[in-house]
Write a protein that holds these residues in place. Structure first.
Motif, PDB file in Angstrom:
ATOM      1  N   UNK A 240       0.871  -1.174   0.000  1.00 20.11           N
ATOM      2  CA  UNK A 240       0.000   0.000   0.000  1.00 20.11           C
ATOM      3  C   UNK A 240       0.907   1.222   0.000  1.00 20.11           C
ATOM      4  N   UNK A 241       0.985   1.890  -1.138  1.00 15.78           N
ATOM      5  CA  UNK A 241       1.962   2.963  -1.318  1.00 15.78           C
ATOM      6  C   UNK A 241       1.570   3.778  -2.549  1.00 15.78           C
ATOM      7  N   UNK A 242       1.618   5.106  -2.493  1.00 13.25           N
ATOM      8  CA  UNK A 242       1.292   5.899  -3.684  1.00 13.25           C
ATOM      9  C   UNK A 242       2.195   5.592  -4.878  1.00 13.25           C
ATOM     10  N   UNK A 243       3.444   5.259  -4.604  1.00 17.58           N
ATOM     11  CA  UNK A 243       4.407   5.019  -5.675  1.00 17.58           C
ATOM     12  C   UNK A 243       4.459   3.538  -6.051  1.00 17.58           C
ATOM     13  N   UNK A 244       4.789   3.292  -7.290  1.00 17.15           N
ATOM     14  CA  UNK A 244       5.046   1.922  -7.730  1.00 17.15           C
ATOM     15  C   UNK A 244       6.524   1.649  -7.497  1.00 17.15           C
ATOM     16  N   UNK A 245       6.848   1.415  -6.256  1.00 17.34           N
ATOM     17  CA  UNK A 245       8.232   1.222  -5.839  1.00 17.34           C
ATOM     18  C   UNK A 245       8.759  -0.131  -6.303  1.00 17.34           C
ATOM     19  N   UNK A 246      10.044  -0.347  -6.059  1.00 18.91           N
ATOM     20  CA  UNK A 246      10.634  -1.645  -6.363  1.00 18.91           C
ATOM     21  C   UNK A 246       9.903  -2.762  -5.627  1.00 18.91           C
ATOM     22  N   UNK A 247       9.486  -2.464  -4.393  1.00 16.00           N
ATOM     23  CA  UNK A 247       8.755  -3.450  -3.601  1.00 16.00           C
ATOM     24  C   UNK A 247       7.367  -3.696  -4.184  1.00 16.00           C
ATOM     25  N   UNK A 248       6.718  -2.635  -4.640  1.00 17.15           N
ATOM     26  CA  UNK A 248       5.395  -2.783  -5.243  1.00 17.15           C
ATOM     27  C   UNK A 248       5.463  -3.621  -6.514  1.00 17.15           C
ATOM     28  N   UNK A 249       6.513  -3.438  -7.299  1.00 16.29           N
ATOM     29  CA  UNK A 249       6.688  -4.228  -8.523  1.00 16.29           C
ATOM     30  C   UNK A 249       6.833  -5.707  -8.188  1.00 16.29           C
ATOM     31  N   UNK A 694      13.541  12.622 -13.984  1.00 17.05           N
ATOM     32  CA  UNK A 694      13.456  11.215 -14.367  1.00 17.05           C
ATOM     33  C   UNK A 694      11.998  10.938 -14.699  1.00 17.05           C
ATOM     34  N   UNK A 695      11.704  10.769 -15.968  1.00 18.60           N
ATOM     35  CA  UNK A 695      10.336  10.542 -16.407  1.00 18.60           C
ATOM     36  C   UNK A 695      10.015   9.058 -16.240  1.00 18.60           C
ATOM     37  N   UNK A 696       9.041   8.758 -15.378  1.00 12.74           N
ATOM     38  CA  UNK A 696       8.788   7.365 -15.008  1.00 12.74           C
ATOM     39  C   UNK A 696       7.357   7.193 -14.502  1.00 12.74           C
ATOM     40  N   UNK A 697       6.724   6.078 -14.810  1.00 13.33           N
ATOM     41  CA  UNK A 697       5.375   5.827 -14.287  1.00 13.33           C
ATOM     42  C   UNK A 697       5.367   5.312 -12.851  1.00 13.33           C
ATOM     43  N   UNK A 698       6.494   5.293 -12.188  1.00 16.40           N
ATOM     44  CA  UNK A 698       6.513   4.842 -10.789  1.00 16.40           C
ATOM     45  C   UNK A 698       5.787   5.818  -9.876  1.00 16.40           C
ATOM     46  N   UNK A 699       5.645   7.082 -10.307  1.00 17.11           N
ATOM     47  CA  UNK A 699       4.815   8.033  -9.562  1.00 17.11           C
ATOM     48  C   UNK A 699       3.531   8.260 -10.344  1.00 17.11           C
ATOM     49  N   UNK A 700       2.491   8.656  -9.644  1.00 16.86           N
ATOM     50  CA  UNK A 700       1.213   8.916 -10.286  1.00 16.86           C
ATOM     51  C   UNK A 700       1.185  10.333 -10.855  1.00 16.86           C
ATOM     52  N   UNK A 701       0.309  10.593 -11.820  1.00 16.38           N
ATOM     53  CA  UNK A 701       0.149  11.962 -12.313  1.00 16.38           C
ATOM     54  C   UNK A 701      -0.175  12.915 -11.171  1.00 16.38           C
ATOM     55  N   UNK A 702       0.430  14.076 -11.204  1.00 15.17           N
ATOM     56  CA  UNK A 702       0.218  15.063 -10.151  1.00 15.17           C
ATOM     57  C   UNK A 702       1.125  14.897  -8.955  1.00 15.17           C
ATOM     58  N   UNK A 703       1.985  13.874  -8.981  1.00 13.63           N
ATOM     59  CA  UNK A 703       2.905  13.620  -7.879  1.00 13.63           C
ATOM     60  C   UNK A 703       4.345  13.606  -8.373  1.00 13.63           C
ATOM     61  N   UNK A 704       5.237  13.992  -7.505  1.00 16.08           N
ATOM     62  CA  UNK A 704       6.674  13.947  -7.772  1.00 16.08           C
ATOM     63  C   UNK A 704       7.329  13.193  -6.622  1.00 16.08           C
ATOM     64  N   UNK A 705       8.497  12.630  -6.895  1.00 15.33           N
ATOM     65  CA  UNK A 705       9.265  11.979  -5.831  1.00 15.33           C
ATOM     66  C   UNK A 705      10.711  12.435  -5.907  1.00 15.33           C
ATOM     67  N   UNK A 706      11.271  12.758  -4.728  1.00 14.97           N
ATOM     68  CA  UNK A 706      12.661  13.193  -4.637  1.00 14.97           C
ATOM     69  C   UNK A 706      13.328  12.466  -3.465  1.00 14.97           C
TER      70      UNK A 706
END
Length: 740
Positions: A240-249, A694-706
């Motif tokens: 359960x996580x907003x991002x499609x992290x390595x763990x989510x994959x 870094x353009x990637x679908x691991x974050x959802x639209x409207x969100x950024x990760x740093x």
């Protein structure tokens, strides 16, 4: 005063000799490991074991010695935590000890903005004590504070907390564990009656359903993920996580909830579990209180609202509920994605409530399990003398104060009746002119603290800043008026307590450089020169202090009075608390011990409590000017916190981007005309930061990760805090992104 200074001068050489002593105990015969092209003069002649000094996993390492000095390491195949595995940081754990920027002597800055110059320990102690005493005399005892860490051994934490609060009269002190674990501490205390993570790592291998919340375990705790991979039960792995992290994959189910919708989301899960009959009524009746009120509370929330706020469809929520409800051994695990939030304590308790209503606690493969961050954050929680009195006691409890005073042989009047300010209150106190002097030990708040610029402004307002660290180049050390050079992990003795409550041994297998001393020895010097050395006459060595800690713990849930020596810890591959005298006979039978297997919790009635409240909105909303949500977190398994140590390794530096970057969804990138790896400008209401996109679908639209490992990230973050734990909410702030 002259006599004290003379005796201090006489004290320093023996301390240096003691610090420089080679490891000559608890050493095994040479281990079997690949030597490769190791030069002959570095071929080991002995091996000893100890725990890693990076994260809370607490892996066992074999340290290979030549003439008593560490020359290489390999993972310990017999240690029950990692069973022969190590992450990149573990393999490189010795490398940071050899860095060129190690602090090798005390250094003084004669004026603000001036250059640091080397000095003697004698002058450093004079300056330290005279400055802090002058500030206290002029402004009161509350005008000086300290900020501690989860990086030093428990014996040093206890010494610092006792010295500062009992010996020096410093009321306000907190640790950098406030940034990672305060939420879990408060949640457990309120729900269970004591700060008690109930699990053992073996539960990763026993569960048939593993629920990971706000946890990128693959990156943050790789060895724990490898324990999951050893699970023979083909478990459902839910992320359960907003991002499609390595763990989510790698998981079997991923629920990408909208950031900070988790409290309502878990209330919806609980409501549906109850409606579908997935409650364990016998467990709830016998071992909990407040269930009826909790069920009534849930009735206020419709599943339609839960779906709308979380962004998860009802069919998906039902799938998750059935997965949990039909599981026989369900374990719930969370880390910073939960803890670092504006309503984090209630979110953690919403997770605990799921375990309670389904009876998933106290049995193998179950539990509401908070994973710690730093190597000794659990030690800090019990023995730092900051948020609670030594040994998990309470400052406000007269019986506890009397017990601690008796064990320490001190006048009870020296022990405060209340805790001091939390980390954020200390920083705010500096801005308000209430705190004039600050002592920072083994932490780098000028990088890591939320809304970084405000922290740095606070450092400039201080009359006197002391930084006690192994490096002179941290962002915080660069602000210091006095730097005290310290020995690192592997250059001193003591214990760490890992996430599963396992006490592991740290050993001195390398000399500290130059005139650097262990934190323990520095505290001895300060106690002596301050004039309170007699209070700590029993505190003669780390192991003697450990024996004091075992006495302090007696009768507490964290009772370790059955542990007699460091050698016993070494013998059994670490020892989990509790370990009372009657528990010692069990150590050779099963070295994996979980809590609550008898259904008894630590409240007076022996029951766990359902605790809940209404969700509240985030403190900073997005709008047309700042339409994106910025998330922060770990970047790679080769990076650690502010990179104070990991960036010293050429091997680790090859495993992650050297410059700050931001992840952006392809849809957002296309709308803004942003291409991969081009530099963009990220702006919040506090600062502007350039970063590579870094353009990637691991974050959802409207969100950024740093990633948090780069200093600039915390220029952007918004300083809001959970009202119960006062932990910062790093996981949500409003920003905009634009092309340069």
């Amino acid at each position: 005063m002259a006599d004290k200074r003379k005796s201090l001068k006489e004290l320093i050489p023996p301390l240096r000799q003691w610090e420089g002593a080679k490891t000559d105990r608890l050493v095994r015969s040479p281990g079997k490991f690949g030597l490769g092209q190791t030069p002959k003069d570095l071929i080991p002649d002995a091996t000893t074991s100890m725990v890693c000094g990076f994260c809370s996993t607490g892996c066992g390492l074999n340290i290979h010695l030549k003439n008593g000095e560490a020359v290489s390491l390999t993972p310990d195949t017999e240690y029950p935590v990692n069973i022969g595995m190590a992450c990149p940081k573990g393999w490189e754990a010795l490398t940071p000890l050899q860095a060129d920027d190690r602090a090798t002597s005390p250094m003084i800055r004669d004026q603000r903005g001036g250059v640091l110059r080397k000095t003697t320990w004698q002058e450093a102690m004079n300056l330290f004590c005279n400055k802090f005493k002058a500030i206290q005399k002029k402004h009161g005892n509350e005008s000086v504070a300290f900020l501690s860490t989860g990086q030093i051994v428990a014996e040093e934490m206890a010494f610092l907390g006792a010295l500062a609060k009992f010996g020096m009269g410093i009321k306000h002190g907190d640790g950098n564990t406030r940034q990672c674990m305060a939420t879990a501490v408060v949640a457990y205390k309120q729900s269970f009656g004591f700060d008690a993570p109930p699990y053992t790592y073996q539960d990763f291998e026993e569960s048939d359903v593993i629920v990971l919340i706000g946890s990128n375990l693959c990156i943050a705790h790789p060895i724990m993920w490898q324990r999951i991979e050893r699970n023979p039960h083909q478990p459902e792995i839910v992320v359960i996580d907003p991002r499609k992290t390595e763990t989510a994959v790698a998981a079997t189910q991923h629920y990408p909830i909208i950031p900070k919708s988790d409290l309502l989301f878990f209330y919806g899960i609980a409501k549906l579990l109850i409606e579908k009959g997935y409650v364990d009524p016998e467990f709830v009746s016998k071992h909990t209180e407040g269930y009826d009120a909790f069920r009534a509370h849930l009735s206020k929330f419709s599943l339609e609202e839960v779906c709308l706020v979380s962004g998860v469809a009802l069919t998906e929520i039902e799938k998750l509920v059935d997965t949990i409800g039909q599981g026989k051994r369900v374990s719930f695990w969370w880390t910073m994605g939960v803890n670092q939030g504006h309503e984090a304590v209630r979110t953690a308790q919403a997770i605990i409530n799921l375990a309670l209503i389904t009876g998933n606690i106290g049995r193998p493969g179950t539990g509401a399990n908070s994973i710690t961050g730093q190597c000794n954050a659990m030690g800090s929680r019990l023995f730092s003398n900051t948020t609670n009195l030594l040994g998990g006691h309470e400052f406000s409890n007269p019986e506890h104060r009397a017990k601690v005073a008796a064990v320490l042989g001190m006048d009870e009047a020296l022990i405060p009746e209340e805790t001091g300010w939390a980390y954020d209150q200390i920083i705010e106190g500096i801005h308000e002119g209430k705190i004039k002097g600050l002592w920072v030990i083994a932490t780098n708040g000028a990088h890591s603290w939320i809304h970084q610029d405000k922290y740095r402004e606070a450092m400039e307002k201080l009359e006197f800043l002391v930084v006690q660290d192994m490096y002179t180049t941290t962002e915080t050390a660069e602000c210091a008026d006095l730097i005290l050079p310290v020995a690192a992990w592997a250059e001193k003795d003591g214990v760490f307590i890992n996430s599963e409550r396992r006490i592991g041994l740290v050993k001195k297998v390398s000399k500290a450089p130059g005139e650097a001393l262990s934190d323990f020895s520095i505290f001895r010097l300060i106690a002596h020169h301050w004039g309170c050395g007699e209070l700590f006459s029993q505190w003669s060595s780390p192991e003697e202090v450990f024996r004091i800690l075992t006495k302090l713990s007696q009768g507490q849930p964290c009772d370790i009075s059955g542990i007699e020596s460091y050698q016993q810890i070494d013998q059994f591959g670490g020892i989990q608390w509790p370990c009372r005298k009657e528990d010692v006979s069990l150590l050779g039978i099963d070295n994996q011990r979980r809590l609550f297997d008898d259904g008894k919790f630590y409240h007076q009635n022996g029951k766990a409590k359902f605790i809940f409240s209404d969700p509240v909105e985030v403190a900073e909303q997005t709008d047309e000017k700042f339409p994106h949500i910025l998330l922060t977190g770990r970047g790679s398994s080769a990076q650690w916190h502010t990179q104070t140590r990991t960036k010293k390794s050429a091997v680790l530096r090859k495993l992650y981007p050297q410059n700050i970057y931001v992840e952006i969804h392809p849809e957002d990138a296309a709308k803004l005309g942003i291409e991969g790896e081009e530099n963009v400008l990220i702006s919040s209401r506090r600062a502007r930061v350039e970063a590579a996109a870094y353009v990637t679908p691991t974050v959802q639209p409207g969100q950024l990760f740093m990633p948090m490992h780069y200093a600039k990230a915390n220029k952007l973050t918004y300083a809001s805090f959970d009202p119960y734990s006062r932990q910062p909410s790093y996981k949500y702030c409003a920003v905009k992104v634009e092309r340069l």
